[in-house]
Each structure stands twice: as structure tokens, then as C-alpha cells.
Design a protein around this motif. Structure first.
Motif, short mmCIF file in Angstrom:
data_model
loop_
_atom_site.label_atom_id
_atom_site.label_comp_id
_atom_site.label_asym_id
_atom_site.label_seq_id
_atom_site.Cartn_x
_atom_site.Cartn_y
_atom_site.Cartn_z
N GLN A 15 0.89 -1.31 0.07
CA GLN A 15 0.00 0.04 -0.03
C GLN A 15 0.85 1.34 0.00
O GLN A 15 0.37 2.46 -0.29
CB GLN A 15 -0.84 0.03 1.19
N SER A 16 2.09 1.22 0.31
CA SER A 16 2.88 2.34 0.47
C SER A 16 3.45 2.70 -0.66
O SER A 16 4.18 3.66 -1.08
CB SER A 16 3.90 2.09 1.67
N ILE A 17 3.46 1.80 -1.82
CA ILE A 17 3.96 2.04 -3.12
C ILE A 17 2.92 2.84 -4.02
O ILE A 17 1.85 2.39 -4.03
CB ILE A 17 4.29 0.60 -3.87
N PRO A 18 3.32 3.76 -4.69
CA PRO A 18 2.33 4.71 -5.30
C PRO A 18 1.74 3.77 -6.38
O PRO A 18 2.36 2.85 -7.17
CB PRO A 18 3.24 5.56 -6.10
N MET A 19 0.48 4.05 -6.74
CA MET A 19 -0.42 3.14 -7.92
C MET A 19 0.24 3.95 -9.27
O MET A 19 0.87 4.98 -9.41
CB MET A 19 -1.64 3.55 -7.67
N LEU A 20 0.09 2.81 -10.23
CA LEU A 20 0.32 3.39 -11.53
C LEU A 20 -0.48 4.44 -11.87
O LEU A 20 -1.53 4.46 -11.47
CB LEU A 20 0.29 2.07 -12.55
N SER A 21 0.00 5.26 -12.82
CA SER A 21 -0.75 6.27 -13.50
C SER A 21 -1.79 5.56 -14.11
O SER A 21 -1.79 4.60 -14.69
CB SER A 21 -0.11 7.54 -14.06
N ALA A 22 -2.99 6.43 -14.39
CA ALA A 22 -4.29 5.76 -15.10
C ALA A 22 -3.59 5.31 -16.64
O ALA A 22 -4.08 4.36 -17.12
CB ALA A 22 -5.39 6.85 -15.26
N SER A 23 -2.76 6.26 -17.08
CA SER A 23 -2.42 5.88 -18.47
C SER A 23 -1.56 4.70 -18.43
O SER A 23 -1.69 3.81 -19.50
CB SER A 23 -1.98 6.94 -19.34
N ALA A 24 -0.63 4.53 -17.79
CA ALA A 24 0.22 3.32 -17.65
C ALA A 24 -0.58 2.17 -17.29
O ALA A 24 -0.39 1.07 -18.15
CB ALA A 24 1.12 3.35 -16.75
N VAL A 42 -1.92 4.86 -29.52
CA VAL A 42 -1.62 6.27 -29.77
C VAL A 42 -2.48 6.95 -28.94
O VAL A 42 -2.25 7.97 -28.46
CB VAL A 42 -1.60 6.39 -31.11
N ASN A 43 -3.68 6.38 -29.05
CA ASN A 43 -5.06 7.29 -28.48
C ASN A 43 -4.86 7.35 -27.07
O ASN A 43 -5.23 8.29 -26.32
CB ASN A 43 -6.34 6.44 -28.85
N LEU A 44 -4.40 6.26 -26.32
CA LEU A 44 -4.07 6.27 -24.82
C LEU A 44 -2.93 7.34 -24.77
O LEU A 44 -3.16 8.25 -23.57
CB LEU A 44 -3.69 5.14 -24.33
N VAL A 45 -1.95 7.29 -25.29
CA VAL A 45 -0.98 8.46 -25.15
C VAL A 45 -1.41 9.71 -25.45
O VAL A 45 -1.11 10.77 -24.42
CB VAL A 45 0.44 8.02 -25.91
N ARG A 46 -2.09 10.08 -26.39
CA ARG A 46 -2.48 11.28 -26.66
C ARG A 46 -3.29 11.99 -25.55
O ARG A 46 -3.47 12.87 -25.66
CB ARG A 46 -3.40 10.93 -27.96
N ASN A 47 -4.05 11.14 -24.85
CA ASN A 47 -5.12 11.65 -23.88
C ASN A 47 -4.34 12.00 -22.47
O ASN A 47 -4.71 12.21 -21.58
CB ASN A 47 -6.15 10.64 -23.55
#
Ligand SMILES: [Fe+2]
Ligand SMILES: [Fe+2]
Length: 292
Positions: A15-24, A42-47
Motif C-alpha cells: 500500500q505504500s507503493i504509489p499506484m500506477l498512473s491511469a494511462s500506464a 497512440v490514442n491512450l498516449v494522446r489523452n
């Protein structure tokens, strides 16, 4: 003897480890779907404006040596390839984990990232050179994440290297996973698997993290992929890129031949290609800016 980690403490560490970003997180989900294509990436990166900027900065860095700068994200993604884009996303949001000093393995900061990157490249090369029916880009991503558990248990292994080596010397059948479990209560594959669940990683990636030292225990549907990373891991260690005290102290599962066909000549080609690709990728991730 060190303090043993309880299941409860392991959950707290996770729980002490940060979550991944939504895009990752979304990139990992999409990348593990067999029917996706590059435009999905590409579409995910673009957002994600931050990720877009990072991808453009890296593709235009000196490491890639482009004559003309790339300004569009779809060209950048297709030039770099899915695996590099996914790596950028993961590295950006979990650099603290990958760059952590692994004191329990007597290993400096950044060594885990180098070992993981080397394993990723080698796992992909194993797939390509052997012609195995495995998604080579996914093998890369899985290689990148395979040892994430070491960052979780390393502090608990601090000062145990001599004990670990003594254990392995006394009992020939043991490998470093056994030593970790005896000394810290958990080995790095079990710790990593807990993080994989917390991060909601796709099943195939969680399976690689859990079974990369004993691929025959992986679910049949993912076993070939796990073997690819198992070989990639061994190739990374063989090339001198382990994570310290545990390097080359694991068993090689020779049943890999049921899934992956590589002979000594192919292995030599793989090792050479890993060197070349590693130089390029390592340079690009640490590039301080754009060329010129
Ligand atoms: Fe490992
Ligand atoms: Fe490894």
C-alpha cells in the motif's frame, strides 16, 4: 536472523507503493489484449499530455539520432514501438521503485531498472530469434516488471547476504528464492505478485512476476510467455546485469525447450542484440534533453 515480514506487513508495504498512473495502467491492459493495434496505444498516449511530452522528448533525443524531429505522437509511437512507449509510462510513474537502492542485495540505486530493462530486451529477442508464438512486445513489458518484488522486500533483507550464501552453500538444492523466504518470510516473486494484484495488472503479467523462476508452475495459457522472461532473466544475469548478491543463484528450468527453440548460435546472436538495444534504450531514458 532478520525480522520476518508478516502477510499484514507485506500488505502495508504494497500500500505504500504509489499506484500506477491511469494511462500506464490502461496501456498495460491494452498491450496484453491479443487483438489490439498501435492506434489503441497512440490514442491512450494522446489523452495524457505529460506522457505525450515525454514520448516526444525521448524520440527526439540524441539516442535515436533522427535527422528530422518528430512532432506528431502517432509517428513517435510507431517509431519507438509499443514496448518503449509502455516502458516510458511505467518508468515515469514508478521510478522510485525501479531506482531504489537494493540494500538487501547489496546493490546500488538504478541497478534494478538496468536488470529489468536488460531482461525485457532479452525476453523479446528470445521470442523473435526463436520464432516462438508469443507476443514479443508483451514479453518485453513482462520482463520490465518481473523483479518488482525485490524493491518491496529488499530493506528486510538488509545485512543478510552472508546468511543467504551460507544457506545456499549448506544445502545444494536451495536457490535464492528459498533464502529470501527463510530470511525475510517472503521471496520476491510472492511480494511482487501482491503488488501486481494491487496494481490490477493483467493476468499474464502477474503470472510472469509470480513464476519467472519456476515457469512450469505458471498457468498453461501463459507458460510460454513466462518461459521467455525466464530465459531473458538468465541472459541478463549471464551478461553481468543481475541485481547483486542473488545473480546466477537461481535454477534454470530446462523444460524451456518444450516452448522455445534456441541453440548456442542463436543465444550468441541474442546476447549481441541485447547489448546493442540496451545501449540505445538506456541512453534514451537517461537523455537529458533533445538533440542539438
Ligand atoms: Fe527474479
Ligand atoms: Fe531477474
Amino acid at each position: 536472523m532478520t525480522k520476518q515480514i508478516t502477510q499484514e506487513e507485506l500488505q502495508k508495504i504494497v500500500q505504500s507503493i504509489p499506484m500506477l498512473s491511469a494511462s500506464a495502467s490502461q496501456l498495460l491492459q491494452v498491450a496484453s489484449q491479443p487483438d489490439h493495434d498501435l492506434m489503441d496505444i497512440v490514442n491512450l498516449v494522446r489523452n495524457d499530455a505529460h506522457l505525450t511530452a515525454r514520448v516526444l522528448k525521448i524520440v527526439n533525443s540524441a539516442a535515436f539520432g533522427l535527422v528530422n524531429n518528430i512532432a506528431s505522437i502517432d509517428r513517435a509511437v510507431s517509431y519507438l514501438g509499443e514496448r518503449v512507449v509502455v516502458s516510458i509510462a511505467i518508468a515515469d510513474c514508478s521510478s522510485k521503485v525501479f531506482e531504489k537502492e537494493l540494500s538487501g542485495y547489496e546493490s546500488a540505486g538504478g541497478v534494478l531498472w538496468k536488470h529489468d530493462l536488460r531482461t525485457a530486451i532479452a525476453a523479446r529477442e528470445v521470442v523473435i530469434q526463436s520464432g516462438a508464438d508469443i507476443n514479443s512486445e508483451l514479453a518485453f513489458t513482462a520482463g520490465l516488471l518481473h523483479d518488482i518484488g525485490k524493491a518491496l522486500i529488499s530493506d528486510y533483507l538488509h545485512g543478510t547476504v552472508t546468511d543467504a550464501i551460507e544457506l545456499l552453500t549448506a544445502e545444494e538444492d536451495l536457490d535464492y528464492l528459498d533464502a529470501e523466504e527463510k530470511l525475510a518470510g517472503f521471496d520476491h516473486t510472492r511480494a511482487g505478485y501482491e503488488l501486481a494484484k494491487a496494481w490490477q495488472l493483467p493476468d499474464e503479467l502477474a503470472e510472469v512476476i509470480r513464476h519467472h523462476h519456476e515457469p512450469s508452475n505458471a498457468k498453461e495459457e501463459f507458460r510460454a510467455l513466462v518461459y521467455a522472461v525466464h530465459l531473458g532473466d538468465n541472459i541478463a544475469m549471464l551478461g553481468g546485469f543481475g541485481t547483486g548478491s542473488d545473480s546466477m543463484r537461481y535454477k534454470l528450468d530446462r523444460k524451456y525447450t518444450d516452448y522455445i527453440d534456441i541453440g548456442p548460435k542463436t543465444l550468441a546472436t541474442i546476447m549481441l542484440n541485447v547489448d546493442i538495444e540496451f545501449e540505445k534504450l538506456e541512453g534514451s531514458f537517461h537523455s537529458s534533453g533533445e538533440k542539438n
